[in-house]
Design a protein around this motif. Structure first.
Motif, PDB file in Angstrom:
ATOM      1  N   GLN A 199     -11.204   5.345  96.277  1.00  0.00           N
ATOM      2  CA  GLN A 199     -11.862   5.962  95.138  1.00  0.00           C
ATOM      3  C   GLN A 199     -12.133   4.894  94.098  1.00  0.00           C
ATOM      4  OE1 GLN A 199      -9.838   9.324  93.481  1.00  0.00           O
ATOM      5  NE2 GLN A 199     -10.857   9.125  91.512  1.00  0.00           N
ATOM      6  N   LYS A 279     -30.925  -7.726  96.603  1.00  0.00           N
ATOM      7  CA  LYS A 279     -29.913  -8.735  96.834  1.00  0.00           C
ATOM      8  C   LYS A 279     -29.107  -9.049  95.587  1.00  0.00           C
ATOM      9  CE  LYS A 279     -29.655 -11.862 100.550  1.00  0.00           C
ATOM     10  NZ  LYS A 279     -30.651 -12.277 101.515  1.00  0.00           N
ATOM     11  N   LYS A 282     -32.167  -8.139  90.727  1.00  0.00           N
ATOM     12  CA  LYS A 282     -33.067  -8.771  89.771  1.00  0.00           C
ATOM     13  C   LYS A 282     -34.115  -7.752  89.359  1.00  0.00           C
ATOM     14  CE  LYS A 282     -36.333 -12.023  91.056  1.00  0.00           C
ATOM     15  NZ  LYS A 282     -36.811 -13.357  91.432  1.00  0.00           N
TER      16      LYS A 282
ATOM     17  N   LEU B 271      -1.767   7.287  93.781  1.00  0.00           N
ATOM     18  CA  LEU B 271      -2.841   6.931  94.702  1.00  0.00           C
ATOM     19  C   LEU B 271      -4.017   6.331  93.949  1.00  0.00           C
ATOM     20  CD1 LEU B 271      -3.939   6.977  97.545  1.00  0.00           C
ATOM     21  CD2 LEU B 271      -4.785   9.272  97.148  1.00  0.00           C
ATOM     22  N   GLU B 272      -4.371   7.026  92.867  1.00  0.00           N
ATOM     23  CA  GLU B 272      -5.498   6.536  92.078  1.00  0.00           C
ATOM     24  C   GLU B 272      -5.223   5.162  91.523  1.00  0.00           C
ATOM     25  OE1 GLU B 272      -6.661  10.454  89.802  1.00  0.00           O
ATOM     26  OE2 GLU B 272      -7.838   8.699  89.294  1.00  0.00           O
ATOM     27  N   GLU B 275      -5.729   2.443  93.885  1.00  0.00           N
ATOM     28  CA  GLU B 275      -7.144   2.127  94.017  1.00  0.00           C
ATOM     29  C   GLU B 275      -7.619   1.322  92.831  1.00  0.00           C
ATOM     30  OE1 GLU B 275      -7.067   5.633  96.056  1.00  0.00           O
ATOM     31  OE2 GLU B 275      -6.532   3.720  96.907  1.00  0.00           O
ATOM     32  N   LYS B 276      -7.207   1.788  91.668  1.00  0.00           N
ATOM     33  CA  LYS B 276      -7.732   1.146  90.466  1.00  0.00           C
ATOM     34  C   LYS B 276      -7.260  -0.286  90.365  1.00  0.00           C
ATOM     35  CE  LYS B 276      -8.381   5.299  87.943  1.00  0.00           C
ATOM     36  NZ  LYS B 276      -7.786   6.245  87.073  1.00  0.00           N
ATOM     37  N   HIS B 278      -6.929  -2.250  92.682  1.00  0.00           N
ATOM     38  CA  HIS B 278      -7.817  -3.065  93.501  1.00  0.00           C
ATOM     39  C   HIS B 278      -9.115  -3.342  92.776  1.00  0.00           C
ATOM     40  CE1 HIS B 278      -5.560  -3.268  97.160  1.00  0.00           C
ATOM     41  NE2 HIS B 278      -5.349  -1.973  97.144  1.00  0.00           N
ATOM     42  N   THR B 279      -9.616  -2.318  92.133  1.00  0.00           N
ATOM     43  CA  THR B 279     -10.925  -2.499  91.503  1.00  0.00           C
ATOM     44  C   THR B 279     -10.842  -3.297  90.223  1.00  0.00           C
ATOM     45  OG1 THR B 279     -10.737  -0.540  90.163  1.00  0.00           O
ATOM     46  CG2 THR B 279     -11.628  -0.285  92.370  1.00  0.00           C
ATOM     47  N   LEU B 283     -15.330  -9.095  91.367  1.00  0.00           N
ATOM     48  CA  LEU B 283     -15.551 -10.265  92.213  1.00  0.00           C
ATOM     49  C   LEU B 283     -16.726 -11.059  91.683  1.00  0.00           C
ATOM     50  CD1 LEU B 283     -15.225  -8.456  95.614  1.00  0.00           C
ATOM     51  CD2 LEU B 283     -13.567  -9.960  94.567  1.00  0.00           C
ATOM     52  N   VAL B 286     -18.410 -14.260  94.244  1.00  0.00           N
ATOM     53  CA  VAL B 286     -19.203 -13.968  95.445  1.00  0.00           C
ATOM     54  C   VAL B 286     -20.640 -14.416  95.280  1.00  0.00           C
ATOM     55  CG1 VAL B 286     -20.033 -12.110  96.905  1.00  0.00           C
ATOM     56  CG2 VAL B 286     -17.730 -12.059  96.040  1.00  0.00           C
ATOM     57  N   GLU B 287     -21.151 -14.255  94.064  1.00  0.00           N
ATOM     58  CA  GLU B 287     -22.539 -14.641  93.850  1.00  0.00           C
ATOM     59  C   GLU B 287     -22.760 -16.114  94.129  1.00  0.00           C
ATOM     60  OE1 GLU B 287     -23.295 -12.579  89.867  1.00  0.00           O
ATOM     61  OE2 GLU B 287     -25.228 -12.909  90.818  1.00  0.00           O
ATOM     62  N   GLU B 292     -27.132 -19.237 100.258  1.00  0.00           N
ATOM     63  CA  GLU B 292     -28.375 -19.196 101.023  1.00  0.00           C
ATOM     64  C   GLU B 292     -29.542 -18.803 100.144  1.00  0.00           C
ATOM     65  OE1 GLU B 292     -26.312 -15.740 103.249  1.00  0.00           O
ATOM     66  OE2 GLU B 292     -28.369 -15.133 102.816  1.00  0.00           O
ATOM     67  N   ASP B 294     -32.171 -16.632  99.161  1.00  0.00           N
ATOM     68  CA  ASP B 294     -32.447 -15.256  99.537  1.00  0.00           C
ATOM     69  C   ASP B 294     -33.910 -14.945  99.372  1.00  0.00           C
ATOM     70  OD1 ASP B 294     -30.913 -15.476  96.803  1.00  0.00           O
ATOM     71  OD2 ASP B 294     -32.581 -14.091  96.559  1.00  0.00           O
ATOM     72  N   SER B 295     -34.369 -14.080 100.182  1.00  0.00           N
ATOM     73  CA  SER B 295     -35.786 -13.781 100.202  1.00  0.00           C
ATOM     74  C   SER B 295     -36.210 -13.012  98.959  1.00  0.00           C
ATOM     75  CB  SER B 295     -36.134 -12.985 101.459  1.00  0.00           C
ATOM     76  OG  SER B 295     -35.207 -11.954 101.603  1.00  0.00           O
ATOM     77  N   ASP B 296     -35.268 -12.721  98.097  1.00  0.00           N
ATOM     78  CA  ASP B 296     -35.646 -12.105  96.840  1.00  0.00           C
ATOM     79  C   ASP B 296     -36.559 -13.006  96.039  1.00  0.00           C
ATOM     80  OD1 ASP B 296     -33.046  -9.973  95.407  1.00  0.00           O
ATOM     81  OD2 ASP B 296     -34.472  -9.710  97.019  1.00  0.00           O
ATOM     82  N   ASP B 297     -36.436 -14.295  96.279  1.00  0.00           N
ATOM     83  CA  ASP B 297     -37.250 -15.202  95.480  1.00  0.00           C
ATOM     84  C   ASP B 297     -38.729 -15.010  95.741  1.00  0.00           C
ATOM     85  OD1 ASP B 297     -35.008 -18.057  95.518  1.00  0.00           O
ATOM     86  OD2 ASP B 297     -35.025 -16.173  94.439  1.00  0.00           O
TER      87      ASP B 297
END
Lengths: 328, 634
Positions: A199, A279, A282, B271-272, B275-276, B278-279, B283, B286-287, B292, B294-297
């Protein structure tokens, strides 16, 4: 020097009621006419001919109560529609027929759109909000047998489910459900076991709409506030917030990712449609045509990329159809 | 006084006599100041000393018992110490019982909270005395819930009784509460009614706090009575009295209930929270790791400079505003909101246009209800009303004052009328106040209560300051900086504001009876008249107003509600400050003398402290003004 945003390719008028849902069916081979199904507040489902830009058929099956979800089931001959008369109707549209073959009485009085997933030839799973306030029911179609009911635990206080998405991992047959709730959280359910896997509380306000990219295990949700939330699913099947994007005006009614997973479109309460790259989220374009809240956006399923379209239905009773980023 | 128990059967009665005699002569503090600490130490573990102490106090003759007991109760450092020192004196001795259970609680109210704690704690510590505790509670509740007590006793006494009630409640155990549940319920209902009826916000708050406490005690599970009121030091102190007692009583079992509830709720939360957790870590990297291309360009964004915040345009013309506000179309709520927000500035910027439709606009505003949830709606509406009134005073004042006495308005609307009249008068008469209204709007209503406004306090402060400045420096000139002078716009309209309000106060209507139950509105009306009088200084109508006001005050001077009386006294202050003394002496001599004697009465006998203070100020003011007049050579 950035170009000004494009104008719609054409605009469909004639629903005489706010448009709440859209669904394309253009994937058929050549002699088949590309169609667009639209559900309106006056209870009619219009079948638009995208060649003539006129209504071919109007289906009346929900007792003049608003239709807020339409989906096709393997082709344009079978249609599923959900309305505020608490029913989900299955239509047979082959060979010019317009009859309701079956219906499910959901007893759901909210606005949560159901979600379909094809699990085998001729068999679908459908997730829908049920009568009890916080529950989601999974039915198998066309048999209408209940597979399971997903109940949040006591005291979780999630509120009503607002939006659903059934999907399947490509590697396994296990269907999973992503549900966005009234308290702003998104829950990942394991349908076969009937329990919640993860969740994520990603919004302060109700989650209005969500969409998920199963290949990248990334999803996006929009709410009535100004924030779009992108979250991802890691190997342990846990949801984590990946990033957030703040909008200029608050309120998102619908989000949809294009089938090629390159762009996504959001329908806003500020009358605007926004296009983002999927991706990196943007911002790509802001399409400002409608004069009232945009209720729904949908990408077409054309087999040739060049023909791909984006349609948006709004409270101003018009459906705008755009051709945008179709060349990539 | 140190005494050593030489023998075993020594008679202590002599010492008791001495103690009593000393206490009655007023030397309580001295003797008990030494005696009590010593006895405290001695009786801590020694039973014999306890017995001796008890004998000591028991032998004090009845006529001196009160002084001794009072002294002990005041001096003892804690309820348990008191218990050790006095033993079961209250049970054995009638006089002591009377002093402790009746006199100190119901007839006196000057004791501190610590003394109350001692007293009631003492009663609760022994089973023999607990019956007395219950009886005390019943009597306290009777007083608390009696409407005549609430109306006529001073605020300090009511505070004292409320504190005593709360402390009693904190000492009660479950079975005892069960046994007197019915009486608790009845007194609570009656008491709440009387307290909420009162016009003084302090009393209302007291009632609410005590009622909440009683309801809390009566039902440990299920919904509890909860009022909405602003917390301040007093309420916090009162609430702290409820939970003060350590181990002995009901309170721990209440806490246990809370704890078990919390434990139950903790499980689904676990439980919550997993989860929290973790969140919790977003992150970000990661960006970057996605190196690579990306084809967004390939996707070139379009021009998005037009994408701005959506703004709803408010109407630009007054008549459009009227259409939007009066229109029954409920769809365009955005427009309605924008209109309400923009209305005041529109009115002020277009006086000519406003004058054409002023009465209609006033009517719409008076009946305007909140359609959507706007922040500060009440204040927006009020400012718009004031703007309309100041732009076109005469017709709008006529309309508003006539509506004040009409049928079928809510009390809130009538009080709104008064507030608007006051604010507009303020604006018209004093240029420096324009735009800087101190009025902060009405408080939130709670449980269908009539909200009290604090504006009268602010005004009283101003009037008081004015009185002070007059009484102290009556021979020095005005040392205030001269402001840019403007013609007094209030001059021509003061009468239209004032006289219609005073006209019909004694005529009851079906839904509105100023002299009857609607005394809150009467109080507000009186305060409003005082302010209008004050603002009418230097106007032509001021003498006539003064005369009418004096008659009005005379008719109402014995009103039972202290808020009304305070208003009447403020009226006199305003009158004395605004009407030139020569005119008062010329036209209103007899009335003035009668007023003076009435003020003297109020000063001595009125139960409300504020009333007495105001009466004193008025008398002083009269004196100073007379002296000033005499000082000027005629």
């Amino acid at each position: 020097m950035a170009l000004p945003p494009p104008d719609p390719q054409f605009v469909l008028r004639g629903t005489s009621a706010p448009v709440h849902t859209l669904h394309f069916s253009c994937g058929g081979p050549e002699p088949d006419i590309p169609l667009l199904f639209s559900g309106s507040e006056n209870g009619f489902i219009h079948v638009w001919n995208l060649k003539t830009h006129r209504v071919d058929t109007a289906l009346d099956g929900h007792g003049r109560k608003s239709v807020y979800c339409v989906e096709t089931m393997s082709g344009k001959d079978r249609l599923l529609s959900q309305g505020r008369d608490q029913r989900i109707c299955l239509w047979d549209l082959a060979e010019g027929r317009t009859s309701v073959t079956d219906s499910v009485f959901t007893e759901h009085v909210g606005f949560c759109r159901c979600s379909l997933l094809k699990v085998a030839q001729g068999r679908w799973l459908m997730a829908m909000a049920a009568r009890s306030l916080e529950e989601v029911q999974i039915l198998e179609l066309p048999s209408k047998t209940s597979v399971c009911t997903l109940k949040p635990e006591v005291g979780a206080k999630l509120g009503m489910p607002m939006c659903l998405k059934l999907w399947q991992l490509s590697c396994g047959p296990q269907p999973l459900l992503l549900a966005g709730y009234e308290d702003g959280s998104v829950v990942l359910w394991n349908v076969s076991m009937g329990k919640a896997l993860s969740q994520l509380n990603c919004h302060q306000e109700p989650v209005m709409s969500l969409d998920f990219d199963s290949e990248k295990a990334k999803g996006i949700s929009g709410s009535s506030e100004k924030v779009l939330s992108i979250w991802s699913l890691n190997e342990q099947q846990n949801l984590q917030v990946y990033k957030t994007h703040e909008l200029v005006n608050a309120g998102i009614s619908d989000i949809t990712i294009r089938p090629d997973k390159k762009i996504l479109a959001t329908a806003g309460w500020d009358h605007r449609i926004r296009i983002f790259g999927w991706k990196k989220l943007k911002p790509l374009a802001v399409l400002d045509y409608h004069t009232a809240t945009v209720h729904c956006v949908s990408f077409s399923d054309h087999s040739t990329p060049r023909d791909r379209l984006l349609a948006a239905g709004s409270k101003d009773q018009r459906i705008s159809v755009w051709s945008i980023y179709a060349q990539t | 006084v140190y005494f050593i128990p030489g023998g075993l059967d020594c008679s202590i009665s002599f010492v008791s006599h001495v103690l009593g005699k000393v206490c009655i002569h007023g030397r309580q503090k001295d003797i008990l100041g030494v005696l009590v600490p010593r006895l405290t130490d001695l009786t801590k573990s020694d039973c014999i000393w306890q017995r001796i102490c008890w004998r000591l106090v028991e032998c004090v003759p009845d006529r001196w018992m009160e002084a001794v007991v009072l002294g002990f109760v005041q001096r003892a450092p804690g309820a348990d110490v008191l218990s050790r020192l006095l033993g079961n004196l209250v049970v054995k001795n009638k006089k002591a019982q009377f002093v402790v259970t009746q006199k100190m609680l119901l007839l006196q109210y000057g004791h501190t909270t610590a003394v109350l704690q001692n007293l009631l704690g003492y009663l609760s510590l022994d089973s023999l005395r607990r019956t007395l505790l219950l009886r005390v509670l019943q009597e306290l509740l009777e007083t608390w819930s009696s409407s005549s007590a609430v109306k006529h006793s001073p605020a300090e006494q009511q505070l004292y009784i409320s504190k005593a009630v709360l402390i009693c409640l904190s000492h009660l155990k479950e079975p005892e509460i069960e046994s007197c549940r019915q009486e608790l319920l009845t007194s609570m209902m009656e008491g709440v009614k009387c307290h909420l009826d009162s016009s003084l916000p302090q009393l209302r708050r007291l009632g609410m706090v005590v009622a909440e406490a009683i309801s809390l005690k009566m039902s440990t599970e299920g919904p509890v009575l909860k009022f909405e009121y602003e917390e301040d030091d007093e309420t916090r102190e009162l609430k702290s009295l409820l939970v003060q007692t350590p181990s002995s009583c009901v309170v721990p079992s209440l806490l246990d209930d809370d704890r078990s509830e919390k434990a139950g709720a903790a499980l689904p939360l676990v439980l919550e929270s997993n989860e929290k957790s973790h969140t919790a870590a977003p992150l970000m990297p990661v960006e970057e790791s996605d190196a690579e291309l990306d084809s967004d360009d390939d996707l070139i964004p379009y021009d998005m400079s037009e994408d701005k915040e959506l703004k709803i345009k408010a109407p630009v013309y007054i008549r459009d505003c009227i259409e939007v506000l009066a229109g029954s179309r409920s769809e365009d709520v955005d427009k309605w909101e924008a209109t309400v927000k923009a209305l005041e500035s529109l009115v002020r910027n277009n006086p000519a246009a406003t004058r054409e439709v002023s009465v209609e606009l006033a009517k719409i505003l008076l009946h305007l209800e909140e359609k959507t949830c706007i922040e500060g709606f009440v204040e927006l509406r009020q400012r718009a009303q004031v703007a309309v009134l100041t732009t076109d005073p005469i017709p709008v004042a006529k309309y508003l004052t006539s509506q004040f006495y009409s049928l079928n308005y809510s009390l809130r609307q009538r009080m709104d009328i008064l507030d608007v009249l006051v604010l507009a008068a303020q604006e018209l008469s004093c240029p420096k106040f324009h735009g800087k209204t101190k009025h902060s709007g009405a408080q939130k209503p709670c449980i269908h209560l009539l909200p009290g406004s604090d504006s009268s306090k602010g005004w009283r402060r101003i009037v008081d300051e004015r009185i002070k400045s007059k009484t102290r420096r009556f021979d020095m000139g005005q040392s205030r900086v001269e402001l840019a002078s403007r013609p007094n716009e209030f001059n021509s309209v003061a009468g239209y504001f004032f006289f219609p309000l005073i006209q019909h106060f004694d005529r009851p209507l079906t839904t509105f009876d100023l002299l009857g139950e609607d005394h809150l509105v009467l109080g507000r009306l009186v305060h409003t008249l005082a302010i209008l009088m004050y603002l009418a200084v230097n106007t032509v109508a001021v003498t006539a107003m003064g005369k009418a006001l004096l008659e009005f005050v005379w008719a109402l001077r014995f009103h039972t509600d202290s808020y009304v009386r305070q208003g009447l006294l403020s009226c006199i202050s305003s009158l004395l400050l605004s009407v030139p003394m020569e005119r008062i002496l010329a036209d209103m001599t007899e009335e003035l003398l009668e007023t003076q004697s009435w003020l003297g009465d109020v000063m001595e006998k009125d139960p409300d402290g504020d009333c007495r203070r105001l009466a004193v100020q008025n008398l002083l003011l009269m004196e100073n003004l007379k002296k000033k007049l005499e000082a000027v050579p005629s």
